[in-house]
Design a protein around this motif. Sequence first.
Motif, mmCIF file in Angstrom:
data_model
loop_
_atom_site.group_PDB
_atom_site.id
_atom_site.type_symbol
_atom_site.label_atom_id
_atom_site.label_comp_id
_atom_site.label_asym_id
_atom_site.label_seq_id
_atom_site.Cartn_x
_atom_site.Cartn_y
_atom_site.Cartn_z
ATOM 1 N N PHE A 161 0.816 -1.207 0.000
ATOM 2 C CA PHE A 161 0.000 0.000 0.000
ATOM 3 C C PHE A 161 0.852 1.262 0.000
ATOM 4 C CE2 PHE A 161 -3.031 -2.988 2.327
ATOM 5 C CZ PHE A 161 -3.581 -3.416 1.136
ATOM 6 N N GLY A 162 2.044 1.197 0.610
ATOM 7 C CA GLY A 162 2.942 2.347 0.560
ATOM 8 C C GLY A 162 3.396 2.646 -0.859
ATOM 9 N N ALA A 163 3.765 1.594 -1.603
ATOM 10 C CA ALA A 163 4.218 1.781 -2.984
ATOM 11 C C ALA A 163 3.080 2.274 -3.875
ATOM 12 C CB ALA A 163 4.788 0.481 -3.525
ATOM 13 N N ILE A 164 1.894 1.680 -3.710
ATOM 14 C CA ILE A 164 0.746 2.073 -4.543
ATOM 15 C C ILE A 164 0.346 3.522 -4.272
ATOM 16 C CG2 ILE A 164 -1.721 1.651 -4.941
ATOM 17 C CD1 ILE A 164 -1.116 -1.333 -4.372
ATOM 18 N N ARG A 165 0.233 3.868 -2.977
ATOM 19 C CA ARG A 165 -0.176 5.230 -2.625
ATOM 20 C C ARG A 165 0.873 6.254 -3.051
ATOM 21 N NH1 ARG A 165 -4.265 8.466 -2.597
ATOM 22 N NH2 ARG A 165 -3.960 10.255 -1.220
ATOM 23 N N GLY A 166 2.148 5.912 -2.872
ATOM 24 C CA GLY A 166 3.208 6.837 -3.269
ATOM 25 C C GLY A 166 3.178 7.153 -4.748
ATOM 26 N N GLN A 167 2.984 6.130 -5.564
ATOM 27 C CA GLN A 167 2.917 6.344 -7.009
ATOM 28 C C GLN A 167 1.682 7.159 -7.382
ATOM 29 O OE1 GLN A 167 5.150 5.787 -9.161
ATOM 30 N NE2 GLN A 167 4.033 6.168 -11.058
ATOM 31 N N GLN A 168 0.554 6.923 -6.709
ATOM 32 C CA GLN A 168 -0.673 7.641 -7.012
ATOM 33 C C GLN A 168 -0.521 9.143 -6.792
ATOM 34 O OE1 GLN A 168 -3.535 6.761 -8.383
ATOM 35 N NE2 GLN A 168 -4.400 8.815 -8.148
ATOM 36 N N VAL A 169 0.168 9.533 -5.720
ATOM 37 C CA VAL A 169 0.325 10.967 -5.391
ATOM 38 C C VAL A 169 1.657 11.508 -5.866
ATOM 39 C CG1 VAL A 169 -1.228 10.793 -3.421
ATOM 40 C CG2 VAL A 169 1.225 10.462 -3.068
ATOM 41 N N ALA A 170 2.321 10.754 -6.761
ATOM 42 C CA ALA A 170 3.612 11.170 -7.326
ATOM 43 C C ALA A 170 4.634 11.443 -6.221
ATOM 44 C CB ALA A 170 3.436 12.397 -8.227
ATOM 45 N N TRP A 171 4.546 10.687 -5.136
ATOM 46 C CA TRP A 171 5.467 10.769 -4.007
ATOM 47 C C TRP A 171 5.525 12.167 -3.394
ATOM 48 C CZ3 TRP A 171 6.568 6.053 -2.489
ATOM 49 C CH2 TRP A 171 6.540 5.022 -3.441
#
Length: 545
Positions: A235-245
């Motif tokens: 979920f950290g990787a998915i969320r980070g990519q969604q908000v462009a980190w």
Amino acid sequence: MDWSLASMSRSPAGRPTLGPVTSSSRGALAAAIIGSAIVFLDGTIVNIALSRIGAALPTVAIGVLEGQVYIVAGYMATLAAFLLLAGALGDRYGRRRIFLIGLIGFGATSILCALAPSLDVLAAARLLQGVAGALLVPGSLAIITATFEGAERGRAFGIWAASTSAIAIFGPPVGGALVELYGWASIFLVNVPLVLLGVILTFRYVPALRAAAAVGRFDWLGALVAAIAVGGLAFGAIRGQQVAWSEAAPLVLLGVGLVALVAFPILMVRRRDPLVPPEMFRNSTFAAINVSTVLIYAALYVLLYMQSLFLQGVLGYTPLATALVGLPTGVALALISAWAGVLAGRHGARRFLVGGPLLMAAGASWWLRVPADSTPWQAQASDLASMIPPLAVFVDPLPAVLAFGVGIAFVVAPLTSTLMSSVALERAGLASAINNALSRVGQPLASAVIFILITERFYASLAAAVPGLDPRSADLRTAVQPLNAPDPSVGVAIEQAARLASTDAFHAEVLVVAALLLAGAGVNWRWLKDARPTEPDSSAPASIG
């Protein structure tokens, strides 16, 4: 029939068991089948509804594709994390009690899913549904084991396996028709009458049996750390990519997940009663078959739901047509799995565990030639004429699905027999539970990697096709999502570019799936021996779902 212990016969070892097959034992078998069926069903028919869910539900704090991935990966993550612990709970507190808690919990979370007002709430409800499902899977098998003996137990597991195959075949088309006729919420509400029937059967026919003596303690800490590791990383990787980190939370989740991942094997070595006994993995066959299980099943689960999103969100297939296109996979499992198991018993499992993933990789790679303008199948349950597929169905998705389905059918039985023959009989149940959990844990992690790949590829392709677009714009990422039909307000140029970009991104995902399958075949080729496997213990079957 009286279900008290006094009414039961005793085995030579003195363990309470049931006598001959009766209507009561058949009722217990029906309850067990319902318990495992609803878990398996929700892991498959939800894929068919993902596109409609993304179009119908608003988002509050997450993106559309992000939420769709959470709906599938979140369910698998909690299901995998709590499977082993759920089996121990049944042994300690009684299989019927834990099974009933699982049934009621699954029914309640199904209603919560159906009534979800947003994609965010639905994703959270699916996490809870996965926990409830984890209570049902080992409970179902334990009920059959406790209710039947000898040849009747083998027959009961055969009926259970046949029912699972039937669900694999008929579940998705029925789900597609439900989505078409009654909307996406119906795929969750259909669980409610099944749960009610399961509860009635369990109360009436399942004896309140538990293990004669509970040995060891629960490894709550191990289960929690495993869940944190998988959830934090995925979920950290998915969320980070969604908000462009651009947020700190994804980085924190990744950090916590990484720490948990490192801590887990250390805990397993030091705990007195570890969730996963490390010494089992000193057996090279057991270790290899579990590593290949993670790789192969991660590829399987990821492709199944991404393929559904591509067919509906990009090509324009209806939910029913998407389900019908996927039908050959279920048919292949039902018709070929047993035959592959017999041949593997005669000639050795290694060739099937190498050839099967290679055939799956070939099927996955066929998607690379499917273009963005492939003619969609607009099948609708209310229109018989629409049930005739266009020629493009037979040229584009069908060969991919056929090869992939035959490939996984070659894998299931040989994998199970190899797994069970690699451990001592007294550890067969634990080995099956570990493999069952690992077959699901790879999907959330693979989903995270593929989500990053798809979104990065999609927005880069979109920006290249439409000059002036900022691929990191929050407004753009809200209006235009990979593998989903864009908001009509974006205009024709962006809409057409998005379709091509989604196809390009899906092709990139297919390459990752093929790589996972090649890696699984490589592990089996390198570390499995050509010895013929023995028949697996009938009391501990591995799941195909």
